[in-house]
Write a protein that holds these residues in place. Structure first.
Motif, short mmCIF file in Angstrom:
data_model
loop_
_atom_site.label_atom_id
_atom_site.label_comp_id
_atom_site.label_asym_id
_atom_site.label_seq_id
_atom_site.Cartn_x
_atom_site.Cartn_y
_atom_site.Cartn_z
N ILE A 281 0.81 -1.23 0.00
CA ILE A 281 0.00 0.00 0.00
C ILE A 281 0.84 1.26 0.00
N SER A 282 2.10 1.17 0.32
CA SER A 282 3.04 2.30 0.39
C SER A 282 2.76 3.20 1.60
N THR A 283 1.60 3.85 1.64
CA THR A 283 1.27 4.76 2.74
C THR A 283 -0.20 4.60 3.11
N PRO A 284 -0.50 4.35 4.39
CA PRO A 284 -1.91 4.25 4.80
C PRO A 284 -2.55 5.62 4.96
N LYS A 285 -3.88 5.65 4.94
CA LYS A 285 -4.59 6.92 5.09
C LYS A 285 -5.88 6.72 5.87
N PHE A 286 -6.14 7.64 6.79
CA PHE A 286 -7.40 7.66 7.52
C PHE A 286 -8.25 8.81 6.98
N TRP A 287 -9.52 8.48 6.67
CA TRP A 287 -10.46 9.47 6.15
C TRP A 287 -11.48 9.79 7.25
N PRO A 288 -11.34 10.90 7.97
CA PRO A 288 -12.32 11.23 9.01
C PRO A 288 -13.67 11.56 8.40
N LYS A 289 -14.72 11.27 9.16
CA LYS A 289 -16.07 11.48 8.62
C LYS A 289 -16.34 12.96 8.32
N THR A 290 -15.72 13.85 9.08
CA THR A 290 -15.94 15.28 8.82
C THR A 290 -15.43 15.69 7.44
N THR A 291 -14.45 14.99 6.94
CA THR A 291 -13.90 15.28 5.61
C THR A 291 -14.62 14.50 4.52
N LEU A 292 -14.87 13.21 4.78
CA LEU A 292 -15.36 12.32 3.73
C LEU A 292 -16.87 12.36 3.54
N GLU A 293 -17.63 12.52 4.62
CA GLU A 293 -19.08 12.48 4.48
C GLU A 293 -19.62 13.55 3.53
N PRO A 294 -19.14 14.80 3.59
CA PRO A 294 -19.64 15.79 2.61
C PRO A 294 -19.34 15.40 1.16
N ILE A 295 -18.20 14.74 0.94
CA ILE A 295 -17.84 14.30 -0.41
C ILE A 295 -18.82 13.23 -0.88
N ILE A 296 -19.12 12.28 0.00
CA ILE A 296 -20.05 11.21 -0.35
C ILE A 296 -21.45 11.74 -0.60
N VAL A 297 -21.89 12.66 0.26
CA VAL A 297 -23.22 13.26 0.09
C VAL A 297 -23.33 13.98 -1.25
N LYS A 298 -22.33 14.77 -1.58
CA LYS A 298 -22.36 15.51 -2.86
C LYS A 298 -22.31 14.55 -4.04
N TYR A 299 -21.53 13.49 -3.93
CA TYR A 299 -21.44 12.52 -5.02
C TYR A 299 -22.80 11.87 -5.26
N LYS A 300 -23.51 11.55 -4.17
CA LYS A 300 -24.84 10.97 -4.31
C LYS A 300 -25.80 11.94 -4.99
N GLN A 301 -25.70 13.21 -4.63
CA GLN A 301 -26.56 14.23 -5.24
C GLN A 301 -26.27 14.37 -6.73
N ASP A 302 -24.99 14.30 -7.08
CA ASP A 302 -24.58 14.46 -8.48
C ASP A 302 -24.80 13.19 -9.30
N HIS A 303 -24.91 12.05 -8.62
CA HIS A 303 -25.06 10.76 -9.31
C HIS A 303 -26.22 9.98 -8.71
N PRO A 304 -27.45 10.45 -8.92
CA PRO A 304 -28.61 9.73 -8.37
C PRO A 304 -28.70 8.33 -8.98
N PRO A 305 -29.11 7.35 -8.20
CA PRO A 305 -29.21 5.98 -8.72
C PRO A 305 -30.31 5.88 -9.77
N PRO A 306 -30.15 4.98 -10.75
CA PRO A 306 -31.20 4.80 -11.76
C PRO A 306 -32.44 4.19 -11.12
N PRO A 307 -33.58 4.35 -11.77
CA PRO A 307 -34.80 3.75 -11.23
C PRO A 307 -34.63 2.24 -11.02
N SER A 308 -35.12 1.76 -9.91
CA SER A 308 -34.99 0.33 -9.62
C SER A 308 -35.83 -0.50 -10.59
N LYS A 309 -35.29 -1.63 -10.98
CA LYS A 309 -36.00 -2.53 -11.88
C LYS A 309 -36.52 -3.73 -11.08
N PRO A 310 -37.64 -4.28 -11.46
CA PRO A 310 -38.15 -5.45 -10.75
C PRO A 310 -37.21 -6.64 -10.92
#
Length: 317
Positions: A281-310
């Protein structure tokens, strides 16, 4: 071999706890089936603290070294999840999966490989492992679907999930649905007519697929074991909570990353990381929720899931 010993912000833990009995000391080391000292030291201190507080009566406790490779065969590491029962002088190392992380294309890549974890964190929906202190809690059982078992008979797969409760950086474990379960799932689902099944929907259909085990794979941030090992862990903790300590914590990750960045010796710095995985891995990294959660939230907003299929109806019944 692995980088030696530990120091840093929690070095005093080792000095504060009673001496480790000789039979347990024999299992300390960096070889297959052994546990590194910082992992055992902290896991044992946590367990003794909870016992003294009256929160734990279980004679056994758990530890996990998430810096080691995920090695279901046991050839390299002999396992990285430890079941320690001091009263019976029992020590067992078993395999366990780590969080897969995610690659949010164009936003952030915090994904992990199958063998070694580079990324750790405690953000919601991150699928990352978080090191630190946990207590085991209730066991939940969920029907996952039918699969074709031996003798061409259909069997229902019901998987148990052992909830973890954490503190500090692991405090949102319940919110994240972090716990332990068997590394198995029913894949390739279609809907099969089976109105007599207690799991049938209102139209008399049940999910049907192929039972897949993935002990050599990753999880959504939970700890996953082989089905046989999961059964043992569940039976040990049912209505009898105990402690689990997962190494490394964010402070360990930061210290190791800093040492790697300055080409310092981990041994001389009193730090620990498994050598095989550190090379990968070369160098490990910790992603605190205060940093990562806003990124994940925005990504979800920008990439809404397609309509579910039966779910499709199975071609053959």
């Amino acid at each position: 071999m692995a980088a030696l010993l530990f120091g840093g912000p929690q070095a005093s833990v080792a000095a504060q706890q009673p001496s480790v009995p000789a039979w347990l000391s024999a299992h300390v080391g960096f070889g297959p089936g052994q546990i590194a000292w910082p992992v055992l030291s902290r896991a044992r201190a946590l367990y003794m603290q909870r016992v003294s507080e009256g929160k734990v009566k279980n004679p056994c406790y758990f530890a996990m070294d998430a810096t080691k490779p995920n090695d279901p065969s046991g050839e390299k590491t002999g396992g990285r999840f430890y079941v320690i029962c001091e009263a019976s002088q029992s020590f067992r190392a078993i395999s366990a999966g780590h969080g897969s992380g995610r690659d949010l294309k164009g936003a952030a890549d915090f994904s992990n490989g199958r063998e070694c974890a580079r990324n750790f964190g405690n953000a919601m929906d991150s699928n990352l492992t978080t090191g630190g202190s946990y207590m085991t809690s209730e066991v939940k059982t969920t029907f996952k679907g039918y699969y074709r078992a031996s003798g061409m008979k259909d069997a229902a797969y019901v998987r148990s999930f052992l909830q973890f409760d954490g503190e500090g950086e692991t405090a949102n474990a319940r919110q994240r649905a972090i716990g332990g379960h068997a590394a198995a799932k029913v894949s390739g689902i279609c809907m099969m007519k089976n109105p007599e099944s207690p799991y049938a929907n209102h139209d008399g259909y049940v999910p049907f697929g192929t039972l897949v085990t993935y002990a050599g794979g990753r999880s959504d941030g939970c700890t996953s074991w082989t089905p046989a090992d999961a059964t043992q862990v569940m039976s040990m903790t049912k209505d009898n909570p105990t402690t689990l300590y997962i190494y490394p914590e964010s402070a360990d990750i930061a210290a190791v990353a800093k040492a790697v960045g300055t080409h310092a010796s981990l041994t001389q710095a009193g730090l620990y990381w498994n050598d095989d995985c550190l090379k990968e891995i070369s160098t490990p990294k910790f992603w605190p929720k205060t940093t990562l959660e806003p990124i994940i939230v925005k990504y979800k907003q920008d990439h809404p899931p397609p309509p579910s299929k039966p779910i499709p109806i199975c071609a053959t019944q």
